[in-house]
Design a protein around this motif. Structure first.
Motif, PDB file in Angstrom:
ATOM      1  N   ASN A  28       2.762  40.784 -21.219  1.00 17.98           N
ATOM      2  CA  ASN A  28       2.875  41.679 -22.436  1.00 17.98           C
ATOM      3  C   ASN A  28       1.814  41.387 -23.347  1.00 17.98           C
ATOM      4  OD1 ASN A  28       4.506  43.708 -23.800  1.00 17.98           O
ATOM      5  ND2 ASN A  28       5.687  42.034 -24.728  1.00 17.98           N
ATOM      6  N   ALA A  29       0.929  42.301 -23.422  1.00 14.62           N
ATOM      7  CA  ALA A  29      -0.408  41.949 -24.229  1.00 14.62           C
ATOM      8  C   ALA A  29      -0.578  43.171 -24.978  1.00 14.62           C
ATOM      9  CB  ALA A  29      -1.377  41.771 -23.456  1.00 14.62           C
ATOM     10  N   CYS A  30      -1.143  42.892 -26.146  1.00 14.68           N
ATOM     11  CA  CYS A  30      -1.815  43.617 -27.275  1.00 14.68           C
ATOM     12  C   CYS A  30      -3.417  44.090 -27.080  1.00 14.68           C
ATOM     13  CB  CYS A  30      -1.401  43.252 -28.692  1.00 14.68           C
ATOM     14  SG  CYS A  30       0.026  43.492 -29.262  1.00 14.68           S
TER      15      CYS A  30
ATOM     16  N   GLN B  26      -9.260  30.317 -27.712  1.00 11.46           N
ATOM     17  CA  GLN B  26      -7.650  30.412 -27.763  1.00 11.46           C
ATOM     18  C   GLN B  26      -7.055  30.929 -29.049  1.00 11.46           C
ATOM     19  OE1 GLN B  26      -6.153  29.024 -24.878  1.00 11.46           O
ATOM     20  NE2 GLN B  26      -4.403  30.448 -25.359  1.00 11.46           N
ATOM     21  N   ASP B  27      -7.645  30.718 -30.058  1.00 12.45           N
ATOM     22  CA  ASP B  27      -7.342  31.495 -31.284  1.00 12.45           C
ATOM     23  C   ASP B  27      -7.608  32.936 -31.077  1.00 12.45           C
ATOM     24  OD1 ASP B  27      -6.616  31.230 -34.327  1.00 12.45           O
ATOM     25  OD2 ASP B  27      -8.885  31.836 -34.504  1.00 12.45           O
ATOM     26  N   THR B  28      -8.746  33.097 -30.660  1.00 13.44           N
ATOM     27  CA  THR B  28      -9.121  34.703 -30.449  1.00 13.44           C
ATOM     28  C   THR B  28      -8.125  35.352 -29.449  1.00 13.44           C
ATOM     29  OG1 THR B  28     -11.466  34.177 -30.797  1.00 13.44           O
ATOM     30  CG2 THR B  28     -10.922  36.301 -29.663  1.00 13.44           C
ATOM     31  N   CYS B  29      -7.633  34.744 -28.452  1.00 14.58           N
ATOM     32  CA  CYS B  29      -6.888  35.131 -27.539  1.00 14.58           C
ATOM     33  C   CYS B  29      -5.539  35.406 -28.127  1.00 14.58           C
ATOM     34  CB  CYS B  29      -6.873  34.319 -26.168  1.00 14.58           C
ATOM     35  SG  CYS B  29      -8.009  34.373 -25.114  1.00 14.58           S
ATOM     36  N   LEU B  30      -5.065  34.544 -28.812  1.00 13.04           N
ATOM     37  CA  LEU B  30      -3.799  34.601 -29.725  1.00 13.04           C
ATOM     38  C   LEU B  30      -3.773  35.927 -30.391  1.00 13.04           C
ATOM     39  CD1 LEU B  30      -0.768  33.392 -30.579  1.00 13.04           C
ATOM     40  CD2 LEU B  30      -2.305  32.339 -32.258  1.00 13.04           C
ATOM     41  N   TYR B  31      -4.832  35.987 -31.295  1.00 14.53           N
ATOM     42  CA  TYR B  31      -5.143  37.276 -32.187  1.00 14.53           C
ATOM     43  C   TYR B  31      -5.073  38.496 -31.682  1.00 14.53           C
ATOM     44  CZ  TYR B  31      -7.125  40.233 -35.446  1.00 14.53           C
ATOM     45  OH  TYR B  31      -7.755  41.311 -36.430  1.00 14.53           O
ATOM     46  N   GLU B  32      -5.841  38.719 -30.422  1.00 12.61           N
ATOM     47  CA  GLU B  32      -6.228  39.831 -29.914  1.00 12.61           C
ATOM     48  C   GLU B  32      -4.933  40.397 -28.939  1.00 12.61           C
ATOM     49  OE1 GLU B  32      -8.454  41.925 -30.488  1.00 12.61           O
ATOM     50  OE2 GLU B  32     -10.008  40.748 -31.694  1.00 12.61           O
ATOM     51  N   CYS B  33      -4.207  39.168 -28.428  1.00 12.43           N
ATOM     52  CA  CYS B  33      -3.421  39.605 -27.291  1.00 12.43           C
ATOM     53  C   CYS B  33      -1.856  39.314 -27.584  1.00 12.43           C
ATOM     54  CB  CYS B  33      -3.813  38.642 -26.083  1.00 12.43           C
ATOM     55  SG  CYS B  33      -5.395  38.544 -25.504  1.00 12.43           S
TER      56      CYS B  33
ATOM     57  N   LEU C 263       3.001  38.223 -33.062  1.00 14.43           N
ATOM     58  CA  LEU C 263       2.579  37.915 -34.510  1.00 14.43           C
ATOM     59  C   LEU C 263       3.136  38.422 -35.735  1.00 14.43           C
ATOM     60  CD1 LEU C 263      -1.219  37.444 -33.510  1.00 14.43           C
ATOM     61  CD2 LEU C 263       0.615  35.565 -33.951  1.00 14.43           C
ATOM     62  N   GLY C 264       4.290  39.345 -35.596  1.00 15.68           N
ATOM     63  CA  GLY C 264       4.553  40.191 -36.365  1.00 15.68           C
ATOM     64  C   GLY C 264       5.028  39.460 -37.858  1.00 15.68           C
TER      65      GLY C 264
ATOM     66  N   LEU D 166       8.712  41.656 -33.724  1.00 16.72           N
ATOM     67  CA  LEU D 166       8.355  41.039 -32.356  1.00 16.72           C
ATOM     68  C   LEU D 166       8.180  42.086 -31.557  1.00 16.72           C
ATOM     69  CD1 LEU D 166      10.839  38.029 -31.756  1.00 16.72           C
ATOM     70  CD2 LEU D 166       8.369  37.937 -32.822  1.00 16.72           C
ATOM     71  N   ASN D 167       7.126  42.074 -30.589  1.00 20.06           N
ATOM     72  CA  ASN D 167       6.799  42.977 -29.471  1.00 20.06           C
ATOM     73  C   ASN D 167       5.950  44.154 -30.090  1.00 20.06           C
ATOM     74  OD1 ASN D 167       6.471  43.658 -26.872  1.00 20.06           O
ATOM     75  ND2 ASN D 167       8.234  44.797 -26.965  1.00 20.06           N
ATOM     76  N   ILE D 168       5.165  43.859 -31.144  1.00 21.04           N
ATOM     77  CA  ILE D 168       4.262  44.892 -31.669  1.00 21.04           C
ATOM     78  C   ILE D 168       3.112  44.305 -31.710  1.00 21.04           C
ATOM     79  CG2 ILE D 168       6.233  45.730 -33.290  1.00 21.04           C
ATOM     80  CD1 ILE D 168       4.944  44.227 -35.557  1.00 21.04           C
ATOM     81  N   CYS D 169       2.026  45.267 -31.875  1.00 21.05           N
ATOM     82  CA  CYS D 169       0.531  45.191 -32.019  1.00 21.05           C
ATOM     83  C   CYS D 169       0.156  45.299 -33.468  1.00 21.05           C
ATOM     84  CB  CYS D 169      -0.174  46.017 -30.959  1.00 21.05           C
ATOM     85  SG  CYS D 169       0.039  45.509 -29.293  1.00 21.05           S
ATOM     86  N   MET D 170      -0.787  44.522 -34.014  1.00 22.99           N
ATOM     87  CA  MET D 170      -1.147  44.991 -35.226  1.00 22.99           C
ATOM     88  C   MET D 170      -2.433  46.142 -35.530  1.00 22.99           C
ATOM     89  SD  MET D 170      -3.618  41.716 -36.537  1.00 22.99           S
ATOM     90  CE  MET D 170      -2.928  40.466 -35.374  1.00 22.99           C
ATOM     91  N   ASP D 171      -2.509  46.864 -36.440  1.00 24.49           N
ATOM     92  CA  ASP D 171      -3.401  47.961 -36.354  1.00 24.49           C
ATOM     93  C   ASP D 171      -4.691  46.987 -36.871  1.00 24.49           C
ATOM     94  OD1 ASP D 171      -4.774  50.036 -36.813  1.00 24.49           O
ATOM     95  OD2 ASP D 171      -3.270  50.882 -38.478  1.00 24.49           O
ATOM     96  N   ALA D 172      -5.615  46.992 -35.736  1.00 26.01           N
ATOM     97  CA  ALA D 172      -6.738  46.201 -36.006  1.00 26.01           C
ATOM     98  C   ALA D 172      -7.922  46.803 -35.012  1.00 26.01           C
ATOM     99  CB  ALA D 172      -6.660  44.559 -35.979  1.00 26.01           C
ATOM    100  N   LYS D 173      -9.089  46.267 -35.023  1.00 30.55           N
ATOM    101  CA  LYS D 173     -10.108  46.790 -34.416  1.00 30.55           C
ATOM    102  C   LYS D 173     -10.035  47.019 -32.803  1.00 30.55           C
ATOM    103  CE  LYS D 173     -15.279  46.208 -34.411  1.00 30.55           C
ATOM    104  NZ  LYS D 173     -16.362  45.735 -34.890  1.00 30.55           N
ATOM    105  N   HIS D 174      -9.455  45.849 -32.258  1.00 33.62           N
ATOM    106  CA  HIS D 174      -9.349  46.182 -30.607  1.00 33.62           C
ATOM    107  C   HIS D 174      -8.029  46.003 -29.992  1.00 33.62           C
ATOM    108  CE1 HIS D 174     -13.803  45.470 -30.780  1.00 33.62           C
ATOM    109  NE2 HIS D 174     -13.715  44.485 -31.509  1.00 33.62           N
ATOM    110  N   HIS D 175      -7.071  46.085 -31.189  1.00 33.08           N
ATOM    111  CA  HIS D 175      -5.627  46.116 -30.516  1.00 33.08           C
ATOM    112  C   HIS D 175      -5.165  47.241 -29.642  1.00 33.08           C
ATOM    113  CE1 HIS D 175      -5.822  42.564 -32.896  1.00 33.08           C
ATOM    114  NE2 HIS D 175      -4.662  42.034 -32.362  1.00 33.08           N
TER     115      HIS D 175
END
Length: 147
Positions: free
Chosen positions: A45-47, A84-91, A95-96, A16-25
């Motif tokens: 608290n956003a990614c 909403q799905d995009t916001c969840l994925y990006e922000c 999602l760990g 928890l409280n991590i950002c994935m290693d992806a294009k815009h994070h």
């Protein structure tokens, strides 16, 4: 047979409280006071950055070079679920547990098998059942030669 796995203590906290290693994070989650529209839920608290949250709402967004209206106009009531799905994925910084390795050139990680509340699933179906797409799988097989 697959056995259920219970994640506890430190292992759970590290997911928890991590950002994935992806294009815009972002590298690490943190406050983003100016998140836009449906992404505002993650402002504390956003990614994602404010710019990414704005782009998540565009029909033709630079985020993925993808247009929701690729097979005709997608109704707004349907489109809001994809936004909403995009916001969840990006922000989302939470999602760990569902982060998976990706072998794409543009991202090292993705999310897989994220649970969806039954009510949300039913509402998404209700709002999109009359919409059309001309592609079985949006994740692969596109012809990108024209951009």
């Amino acid at each position: 047979a697959a056995w259920p796995v219970t994640v506890t203590g430190a292992a759970r906290d590290s997911l928890l409280n991590i950002c994935m290693d992806a294009k815009h994070h972002k590298k690490e989650p943190g406050p983003e006071g100016k998140l836009y529209g449906q992404c505002v839920l993650w402002k504390d608290n956003a990614c994602c950055t404010a710019n990414t949250s704005m782009e998540a709402h565009e029909d033709q967004s630079y985020l993925y070079n993808f247009n929701w209206d690729h097979c005709g106009a997608m109704p707004e009531k349907c489109k809001r679920h994809f936004i909403q799905d995009t916001c969840l994925y990006e922000c989302s910084p939470n999602l760990g547990p569902w982060i998976d390795q990706a072998d794409n050139s543009w991202r090292k990680e993705r999310i897989l098998h994220v649970p969806l509340c039954r009510e949300d699933c039913e509402q998404w179906w209700e709002d999109c059942q009359d919409a059309v797409t001309c592609k079985v799988n949006w994740h692969k097989g596109w012809n990108w030669t024209t951009g």
